[in-house]
Design a protein around this motif. Structure first.
Motif, mmCIF file in Angstrom:
data_model
loop_
_atom_site.group_PDB
_atom_site.id
_atom_site.type_symbol
_atom_site.label_atom_id
_atom_site.label_comp_id
_atom_site.label_asym_id
_atom_site.label_seq_id
_atom_site.Cartn_x
_atom_site.Cartn_y
_atom_site.Cartn_z
ATOM 1 N N ARG A 1 35.925 26.117 33.384
ATOM 2 C CA ARG A 1 35.556 27.465 33.818
ATOM 3 C C ARG A 1 34.054 27.726 33.693
ATOM 4 N NH1 ARG A 1 35.968 31.571 37.153
ATOM 5 N NH2 ARG A 1 35.739 33.612 36.174
ATOM 6 N N ILE A 2 33.352 26.920 32.892
ATOM 7 C CA ILE A 2 31.916 27.132 32.706
ATOM 8 C C ILE A 2 31.151 26.947 34.012
ATOM 9 C CG2 ILE A 2 31.385 24.741 32.091
ATOM 10 C CD1 ILE A 2 29.398 25.874 30.041
ATOM 11 N N ARG A 3 31.738 26.191 34.942
ATOM 12 C CA ARG A 3 31.068 26.007 36.240
ATOM 13 C C ARG A 3 30.877 27.352 36.928
ATOM 14 N NH1 ARG A 3 35.392 22.226 37.151
ATOM 15 N NH2 ARG A 3 34.847 20.133 36.434
ATOM 16 N N ASP A 4 31.929 28.203 36.878
ATOM 17 C CA ASP A 4 31.859 29.497 37.557
ATOM 18 C C ASP A 4 31.008 30.496 36.790
ATOM 19 O OD1 ASP A 4 33.644 28.502 39.486
ATOM 20 O OD2 ASP A 4 35.355 29.020 38.226
ATOM 21 N N LEU A 5 30.989 30.374 35.455
ATOM 22 C CA LEU A 5 30.268 31.352 34.648
ATOM 23 C C LEU A 5 28.773 31.070 34.584
ATOM 24 C CD1 LEU A 5 33.133 32.215 33.836
ATOM 25 C CD2 LEU A 5 32.298 32.517 31.510
ATOM 26 N N LEU A 6 28.420 29.820 34.280
ATOM 27 C CA LEU A 6 27.005 29.503 34.054
ATOM 28 C C LEU A 6 26.481 28.398 34.963
ATOM 29 C CD1 LEU A 6 26.892 29.648 30.141
ATOM 30 C CD2 LEU A 6 26.238 31.423 31.768
ATOM 31 N N GLY A 7 27.342 27.816 35.799
ATOM 32 C CA GLY A 7 26.872 26.827 36.760
ATOM 33 C C GLY A 7 26.720 25.421 36.220
ATOM 34 N N TYR A 8 27.127 25.177 34.974
ATOM 35 C CA TYR A 8 27.006 23.849 34.374
ATOM 36 C C TYR A 8 28.320 23.090 34.492
ATOM 37 C CZ TYR A 8 22.726 25.524 32.099
ATOM 38 O OH TYR A 8 21.481 26.031 31.846
ATOM 39 N N GLU A 9 28.220 21.759 34.487
ATOM 40 C CA GLU A 9 29.391 20.917 34.338
ATOM 41 C C GLU A 9 29.725 20.813 32.848
ATOM 42 O OE1 GLU A 9 31.359 19.587 36.618
ATOM 43 O OE2 GLU A 9 30.172 20.519 38.206
ATOM 44 N N GLU B 1 30.370 18.341 31.029
ATOM 45 C CA GLU B 1 29.680 17.223 30.378
ATOM 46 C C GLU B 1 28.239 17.571 30.014
ATOM 47 O OE1 GLU B 1 31.151 17.093 33.305
ATOM 48 O OE2 GLU B 1 33.047 16.083 32.779
ATOM 49 N N GLU B 2 27.635 18.480 30.772
ATOM 50 C CA GLU B 2 26.248 18.858 30.496
ATOM 51 C C GLU B 2 26.122 19.688 29.222
ATOM 52 O OE1 GLU B 2 23.791 19.869 34.161
ATOM 53 O OE2 GLU B 2 25.822 20.308 34.877
ATOM 54 N N ILE B 3 27.199 20.355 28.844
ATOM 55 C CA ILE B 3 27.150 21.273 27.700
ATOM 56 C C ILE B 3 27.605 20.603 26.409
ATOM 57 C CG2 ILE B 3 27.934 23.533 26.863
ATOM 58 C CD1 ILE B 3 26.132 23.613 29.281
ATOM 59 N N MET B 4 28.377 19.520 26.530
ATOM 60 C CA MET B 4 28.904 18.863 25.333
ATOM 61 C C MET B 4 27.778 18.499 24.371
ATOM 62 S SD MET B 4 32.192 18.761 25.434
ATOM 63 C CE MET B 4 32.655 17.425 24.341
ATOM 64 N N HIS B 5 28.020 18.780 23.078
ATOM 65 C CA HIS B 5 27.094 18.481 21.975
ATOM 66 C C HIS B 5 25.857 19.377 21.972
ATOM 67 C CE1 HIS B 5 29.711 15.132 21.269
ATOM 68 N NE2 HIS B 5 29.405 14.568 22.426
ATOM 69 N N LYS B 6 25.810 20.357 22.891
ATOM 70 C CA LYS B 6 24.780 21.381 22.792
ATOM 71 C C LYS B 6 25.339 22.566 22.018
ATOM 72 C CE LYS B 6 22.112 20.345 26.970
ATOM 73 N NZ LYS B 6 21.533 20.898 28.225
ATOM 74 N N THR B 7 24.481 23.529 21.708
ATOM 75 C CA THR B 7 24.921 24.729 21.005
ATOM 76 C C THR B 7 24.851 25.923 21.954
ATOM 77 O OG1 THR B 7 22.724 25.382 20.222
ATOM 78 C CG2 THR B 7 23.955 23.791 18.873
ATOM 79 N N PRO B 8 25.579 26.993 21.666
ATOM 80 C CA PRO B 8 25.485 28.192 22.509
ATOM 81 C C PRO B 8 24.069 28.749 22.578
ATOM 82 C CG PRO B 8 27.371 28.343 21.029
ATOM 83 C CD PRO B 8 26.580 27.149 20.599
ATOM 84 N N PHE B 9 23.300 28.521 21.519
ATOM 85 C CA PHE B 9 21.946 29.074 21.468
ATOM 86 C C PHE B 9 21.016 28.378 22.462
ATOM 87 C CE2 PHE B 9 23.797 28.444 17.147
ATOM 88 C CZ PHE B 9 24.408 29.681 17.071
ATOM 89 N N ASP B 10 21.401 27.157 22.876
ATOM 90 C CA ASP B 10 20.591 26.444 23.870
ATOM 91 C C ASP B 10 20.701 27.082 25.252
ATOM 92 O OD1 ASP B 10 19.855 24.600 21.935
ATOM 93 O OD2 ASP B 10 21.586 23.311 22.343
ATOM 94 N N LEU B 11 21.692 27.946 25.448
ATOM 95 C CA LEU B 11 21.926 28.559 26.756
ATOM 96 C C LEU B 11 21.410 29.991 26.820
ATOM 97 C CD1 LEU B 11 25.627 27.371 27.210
ATOM 98 C CD2 LEU B 11 23.539 26.172 27.877
#
Length: 379
Positions: free
Chosen positions: A142-150, A152-162
């Motif tokens: 669902r993140i594709r529709d909300l923030l445009g990311y795949e 895999e691009e978000i894995m191991h990142k933190t919410p603060f990076d966005l």
């Protein structure tokens, strides 16, 4: 358990025969010379007499005892084997049942996981999991529709990076406090940046997760896009401000209209007193007929009522009075009798009584010892 080894058994037999033969030979030497067949016969008999008991007690009896023990041991072993076989059968049966139950549980778990996965992927909310450091360990599509990311691009990142820097600092402090106290996160509004750069307002809710040993592992939760709702709230706030300003303006206009109304009433009253009452007074002096005089008195009384606040107050306080009831109430206040009221209003006396009852009911004094005229005069 004592056992006789074969080598030791041969040694015993040989030693026994040798010893017995030696003793027999010594015994025969004591006798006179005998024929060889007698000597052989005596030798054999003595050998049997001497050797057999020795062999019985030293060899045969231990062997029989060992055989009996072996038989008992064999019976015990067979009994143990039967018991063990039964136990193994029961264990095997239980194991098969346990395996079947485990297979069924795994099938149910797999089915539940598939349903959960389908639910996560079909929901309009973004489902996520983070470890205790706040790094994403699961991100739903669902993140594709909300923030445009795949994902895999978000894995191991933190919410603060966005988030924008200031927003990331604010939310990080809240997250650290929640982790320290192991508290859930409820409807936390935060601004994220879409992959294309524009802001997206999300509402975040999550609960802490623990492993089998009760050790804190991170958080699991959902994010919901509330950008439209926030924009609607902003528009509603603007409309509310506009309505408040309009309301203030209307109050000003209403106050001005009240002032104008009061001035109009004053002008009407002034005109009645200055232009109408003098002529009525002059006409009253010229009337001779009693009926005409009576009607003139009514006209004067009504004009006085018009110039007073009674009628207006009566209409305001009891807004469901009929015109006829207002006329009756006005005449009652003047002290007119039922007969006089009936004559003036051209109705029957019973009709006047009926209107009196309705007035008492509407003034909420029905059944009370309150004079209707006194009540009207006190209004």
């Amino acid at each position: 358990m004592f056992t006789i080894r074969p080598v030791f058994l041969l040694f015993i037999i040989a030693a026994t025969i040798f010893t017995s033969e030696l003793l027999i030979m010594i015994f025969l030497e004591q006798l006179h010379q005998l024929p060889h067949y007698k000597e052989a016969l005596i030798d054999s008999i003595l050998l049997i007499i001497v050797v057999f008991p020795i062999l019985y007690f030293l060899v045969l009896k231990p062997l029989l005892s060992q055989e009996d023990k072996l038989r008992k041991i064999n019976e015990n072993l067979e009994s143990l084997v039967r018991e063990r076989t039964e136990e193994l059968f029961i264990i095997n049966k239980n194991l098969k049942q346990e395996i079947a139950e485990r297979i069924r549980a795994e099938e149910l778990l797999l089915e539940s996981m598939v349903k959960y996965q389908n639910l996560v992927e079909s929901t309009s909310d973004w489902v996520w999991e983070v470890d205790k450091e706040g790094r994403y360990t699961y991100v739903s599509p669902r993140i594709r529709d909300l923030l445009g990311y795949e994902p895999e691009e978000i894995m191991h990142k933190t919410p603060f990076d966005l988030m924008p820097p200031e927003e990331a600092k604010r939310i990080k402090e809240i997250f650290i406090t929640a982790v320290t106290q192991l508290e859930p996160i409820n409807s936390l509004e935060n601004t994220n940046l879409h992959k294309d750069g524009y802001p997206v307002v999300l509402e975040t809710s999550g609960t802490p997760i623990f492993d089998m040993k009760g050790k804190f592992c991170g958080y699991r939760g959902i994010d919901r896009d509330i950008s439209e709702r926030k924009e609607t709230e902003k528009q509603l706030l603007k409309q509310t401000k506009k309505l408040e300003e309009t309301n203030i303006a209307l109050r000003v206009i209403l106050r001005e209209s009240e002032i104008t109304k009061d001035e109009l009433e004053k002008n009407v009253l002034s005109n009645i007193k200055g232009l109408l009452l003098p002529y009525l007074t002059e006409l009253d002096l010229r009337l001779i007929d009693k009926d005409q005089q009576f009607l003139m008195d009514i006209i004067k009384a009504n004009i006085n009522e018009i110039t007073s606040l009674f009628t207006r107050k009566l209409k305001l306080e009891i807004n469901d009075l009929t015109p006829k009831e207002i006329q009756v109430a006005d005449l009652i206040k003047q002290g007119r009798t039922n007969k006089e009221i009936a004559k003036l209003l051209n109705i029957t006396i019973s009709g006047v009584v009926h209107h009196r009852r309705n007035l008492r009911k509407k003034f909420n004094i029905k059944g009370k010892k309150i004079n209707l005229r006194s009540h009207l005069q006190n209004m």
